[in-house]
Motif scaffolding. Structure first.
Motif, PDB file in Angstrom:
ATOM      1  N   PHE A   1       0.833  -1.196   0.000  1.00  0.00           N
ATOM      2  CA  PHE A   1       0.000   0.000   0.000  1.00  0.00           C
ATOM      3  C   PHE A   1       0.871   1.250   0.000  1.00  0.00           C
ATOM      4  O   PHE A   1       1.797   1.375   0.794  1.00  0.00           O
ATOM      5  N   ASP A   2       0.543   2.173  -0.915  1.00  0.00           N
ATOM      6  CA  ASP A   2       1.259   3.435  -1.004  1.00  0.00           C
ATOM      7  C   ASP A   2       0.825   4.344   0.145  1.00  0.00           C
ATOM      8  O   ASP A   2      -0.371   4.529   0.392  1.00  0.00           O
ATOM      9  N   LEU A   3       1.801   4.915   0.856  1.00  0.00           N
ATOM     10  CA  LEU A   3       1.481   5.730   2.022  1.00  0.00           C
ATOM     11  C   LEU A   3       0.776   7.034   1.665  1.00  0.00           C
ATOM     12  O   LEU A   3       0.134   7.637   2.530  1.00  0.00           O
ATOM     13  N   GLN A   4       0.869   7.460   0.419  1.00  0.00           N
ATOM     14  CA  GLN A   4       0.161   8.665   0.017  1.00  0.00           C
ATOM     15  C   GLN A   4      -1.212   8.340  -0.564  1.00  0.00           C
ATOM     16  O   GLN A   4      -2.180   9.041  -0.304  1.00  0.00           O
ATOM     17  N   ASP A   5      -1.305   7.253  -1.327  1.00  0.00           N
ATOM     18  CA  ASP A   5      -2.583   6.905  -1.961  1.00  0.00           C
ATOM     19  C   ASP A   5      -3.504   6.136  -1.023  1.00  0.00           C
ATOM     20  O   ASP A   5      -4.731   6.291  -1.095  1.00  0.00           O
ATOM     21  N   SER A   6      -2.943   5.291  -0.161  1.00  0.00           N
ATOM     22  CA  SER A   6      -3.756   4.465   0.753  1.00  0.00           C
ATOM     23  C   SER A   6      -3.168   4.534   2.160  1.00  0.00           C
ATOM     24  O   SER A   6      -2.743   3.515   2.717  1.00  0.00           O
ATOM     25  N   PRO A   7      -3.150   5.724   2.784  1.00  0.00           N
ATOM     26  CA  PRO A   7      -2.467   5.869   4.074  1.00  0.00           C
ATOM     27  C   PRO A   7      -3.093   5.045   5.197  1.00  0.00           C
ATOM     28  O   PRO A   7      -2.369   4.504   6.036  1.00  0.00           O
ATOM     29  N   ILE A   8      -4.416   4.928   5.232  1.00  0.00           N
ATOM     30  CA  ILE A   8      -5.064   4.186   6.313  1.00  0.00           C
ATOM     31  C   ILE A   8      -4.725   2.707   6.229  1.00  0.00           C
ATOM     32  O   ILE A   8      -4.371   2.056   7.236  1.00  0.00           O
ATOM     33  N   GLU A   9      -4.802   2.133   5.028  1.00  0.00           N
ATOM     34  CA  GLU A   9      -4.485   0.709   4.850  1.00  0.00           C
ATOM     35  C   GLU A   9      -3.022   0.431   5.192  1.00  0.00           C
ATOM     36  O   GLU A   9      -2.702  -0.600   5.796  1.00  0.00           O
ATOM     37  N   ALA A  10      -2.137   1.339   4.804  1.00  0.00           N
ATOM     38  CA  ALA A  10      -0.715   1.150   5.113  1.00  0.00           C
ATOM     39  C   ALA A  10      -0.476   1.214   6.612  1.00  0.00           C
ATOM     40  O   ALA A  10       0.233   0.378   7.190  1.00  0.00           O
ATOM     41  N   LYS A  11      -1.103   2.198   7.285  1.00  0.00           N
ATOM     42  CA  LYS A  11      -0.883   2.368   8.729  1.00  0.00           C
ATOM     43  C   LYS A  11      -1.422   1.187   9.522  1.00  0.00           C
ATOM     44  O   LYS A  11      -0.889   0.858  10.590  1.00  0.00           O
ATOM     45  N   ARG A  12      -2.483   0.536   9.038  1.00  0.00           N
ATOM     46  CA  ARG A  12      -3.027  -0.635   9.727  1.00  0.00           C
ATOM     47  C   ARG A  12      -2.024  -1.775   9.783  1.00  0.00           C
ATOM     48  O   ARG A  12      -2.139  -2.660  10.630  1.00  0.00           O
ATOM     49  N   ARG A  13      -1.077  -1.759   8.911  1.00  0.00           N
ATOM     50  CA  ARG A  13      -0.107  -2.851   8.819  1.00  0.00           C
ATOM     51  C   ARG A  13       1.241  -2.492   9.435  1.00  0.00           C
ATOM     52  O   ARG A  13       2.222  -3.202   9.238  1.00  0.00           O
ATOM     53  N   ILE A  14       1.278  -1.378  10.153  1.00  0.00           N
ATOM     54  CA  ILE A  14       2.518  -0.901  10.756  1.00  0.00           C
ATOM     55  C   ILE A  14       2.373  -0.852  12.274  1.00  0.00           C
ATOM     56  O   ILE A  14       1.365  -0.383  12.807  1.00  0.00           O
ATOM     57  N   GLY A  15       3.393  -1.339  12.982  1.00  0.00           N
ATOM     58  CA  GLY A  15       3.536  -1.106  14.407  1.00  0.00           C
ATOM     59  C   GLY A  15       4.731  -0.194  14.615  1.00  0.00           C
ATOM     60  O   GLY A  15       5.801  -0.449  14.055  1.00  0.00           O
ATOM     61  N   TYR A  16       4.556   0.861  15.400  1.00  0.00           N
ATOM     62  CA  TYR A  16       5.603   1.872  15.518  1.00  0.00           C
ATOM     63  C   TYR A  16       5.957   2.105  16.983  1.00  0.00           C
ATOM     64  O   TYR A  16       5.096   2.351  17.819  1.00  0.00           O
ATOM     65  N   LEU A  17       7.241   1.999  17.281  1.00  0.00           N
ATOM     66  CA  LEU A  17       7.767   2.377  18.592  1.00  0.00           C
ATOM     67  C   LEU A  17       8.671   3.586  18.397  1.00  0.00           C
ATOM     68  O   LEU A  17       9.808   3.445  17.936  1.00  0.00           O
ATOM     69  N   PRO A  18       8.184   4.793  18.704  1.00  0.00           N
ATOM     70  CA  PRO A  18       9.061   5.967  18.597  1.00  0.00           C
ATOM     71  C   PRO A  18      10.084   5.973  19.718  1.00  0.00           C
ATOM     72  O   PRO A  18      10.021   5.170  20.659  1.00  0.00           O
ATOM     73  N   GLU A  19      11.031   6.900  19.621  1.00  0.00           N
ATOM     74  CA  GLU A  19      12.106   6.955  20.614  1.00  0.00           C
ATOM     75  C   GLU A  19      11.555   7.189  22.016  1.00  0.00           C
ATOM     76  O   GLU A  19      12.053   6.645  22.991  1.00  0.00           O
ATOM     77  N   THR A  20      10.497   7.995  22.121  1.00  0.00           N
ATOM     78  CA  THR A  20       9.794   8.191  23.390  1.00  0.00           C
ATOM     79  C   THR A  20       8.458   7.468  23.305  1.00  0.00           C
ATOM     80  O   THR A  20       7.584   7.884  22.533  1.00  0.00           O
ATOM     81  N   PRO A  21       8.266   6.368  24.025  1.00  0.00           N
ATOM     82  CA  PRO A  21       7.033   5.583  23.907  1.00  0.00           C
ATOM     83  C   PRO A  21       5.795   6.428  24.222  1.00  0.00           C
ATOM     84  O   PRO A  21       5.788   7.214  25.170  1.00  0.00           O
TER      85      PRO A  21
END
Length: 318
Positions: free
Chosen positions: A63-83
């Motif tokens: 999924f393209d992050l610009q064309d289908s941002p919601i679908e792409a984000k559903r498939r991502i788990g993100y741990l930023p530097e500050t939880p």
């Protein structure tokens, strides 16, 4: 699983990321390295959909992050530097909240929360408020929220920051266990962590990718000639002359002297393994061979060489 093509991010006249491109295969752990200000965090924010690029494209799980941002984000788990923890919520309530907003089915939420708490070793903190956790526990709860919806892709920014040595080992083991089922991009300043955890490395400097390969291949290309360390009990003989006469050997230098033992650094032609010839020649000449091992650049040396000097593209990239 992740395709990054010519990503560029500008802030007015300043270019934070300049034409970054790389791919990450399904199930792979990629180490993403660079000095402070190199553009790592900006790239990771673009990959997670936190901010758009000025130019270029990024695809996650197809999924393209610009064309289908919601679908792409559903498939991502993100741990930023500050939880991203809520200090007034208990660990269990926080993870239940995250499970709901990430779309975990209602009937699976409690079981999923218990599973990730056990995997990240925070089950004993379930009733404690997030605001009262140590930094190490905060980091592990942050990792738990990143994997709670079982995403295809994990983007982890300094996942072992603040952990004690035992927790670091446990977290590295967890990250390695997630490979295969998950594709992982791991940003860290702890260089040994990359060699122990990641199959491939991307090094970024001044907004550009300066190297992309496995740590072993980077070492081979940047070091050029192959080197071995030899320690010999010479018993008064000229072991250096014997080593210099071996076919393929280019230079022999004394590395150290310890009583009757002498250590030599022996360089050979690139791509030529001289270890058998070295052992045979020394033993045949009557010398005592005490140690024989390859000498390789450390990841720290590779990192410093790539980020403090201009490296030809044919050397830095596969």
């Amino acid at each position: 699983m992740i395709e990054v093509q010519q990503l560029t991010k500008r802030y007015g006249p300043f270019t934070a990321v300049d034409g970054v491109s790389f791919n990450v295969a399904k199930g792979e752990i990629l180490g993403f390295l660079g000095p402070n200000g190199a553009g790592k965090t900006t790239t990771m924010r673009i990959l997670t959909g936190y901010m758009p690029p000025t130019e270029g494209r990024a695809r996650v799980a197809g999924f393209d992050l610009q064309d289908s941002p919601i679908e792409a984000k559903r498939r991502i788990g993100y741990l930023p530097e500050t939880p991203p923890l809520y200090p007034d919520m208990t660990v269990r309530d926080y993870l239940l909240f995250v499970a709901r907003i990430k779309g975990v089915p209602p009937g699976d939420q409690a079981g999923r929360v218990q599973t990730v708490m056990e995997r990240t070793h925070v089950a004993d903190m379930g009733r404690r408020h997030c605001g009262k956790l140590s930094k190490g526990y905060r980091q592990r709860v942050g990792l738990a929220q990143a994997i709670i919806h079982n995403p295809d892709v994990l983007v982890l920014d300094e996942p072992t920051a603040g952990l004690d040595p035992k927790q670091i080992i446990e977290t590295r083991q967890l990250i390695r266990s997630l490979a295969g089922d998950h594709t992982i991009v791991l940003s860290t300043h702890i260089l040994p962590e990359v060699s122990q955890t990641c199959q491939r490395v991307v090094i970024i400097n001044k907004g550009r990718v300066v190297a992309e390969d496995t740590p072993d291949n980077l070492t081979a290309r940047l070091q050029g000639a192959a080197s071995v360390y030899v320690q010999v009990d010479a018993q008064g003989g000229d072991a250096q002359a014997v080593l210099a006469g071996i076919p393929g050997v280019t230079t022999v230098a004394v590395a150290e002297q310890q009583g009757p033992l002498t250590g030599y650094e022996v360089q050979s032609e690139a791509g030529r393994d001289i270890r058998r010839s070295v052992a045979s020649a020394l033993v045949g000449a009557g010398f005592g061979l005490v140690e024989l091992r390859p000498m390789r650049m450390s990841l720290e040396e590779i990192f410093l060489q790539l980020t403090t000097s201009d490296v030809p593209e044919e050397v830095a990239r596969a």
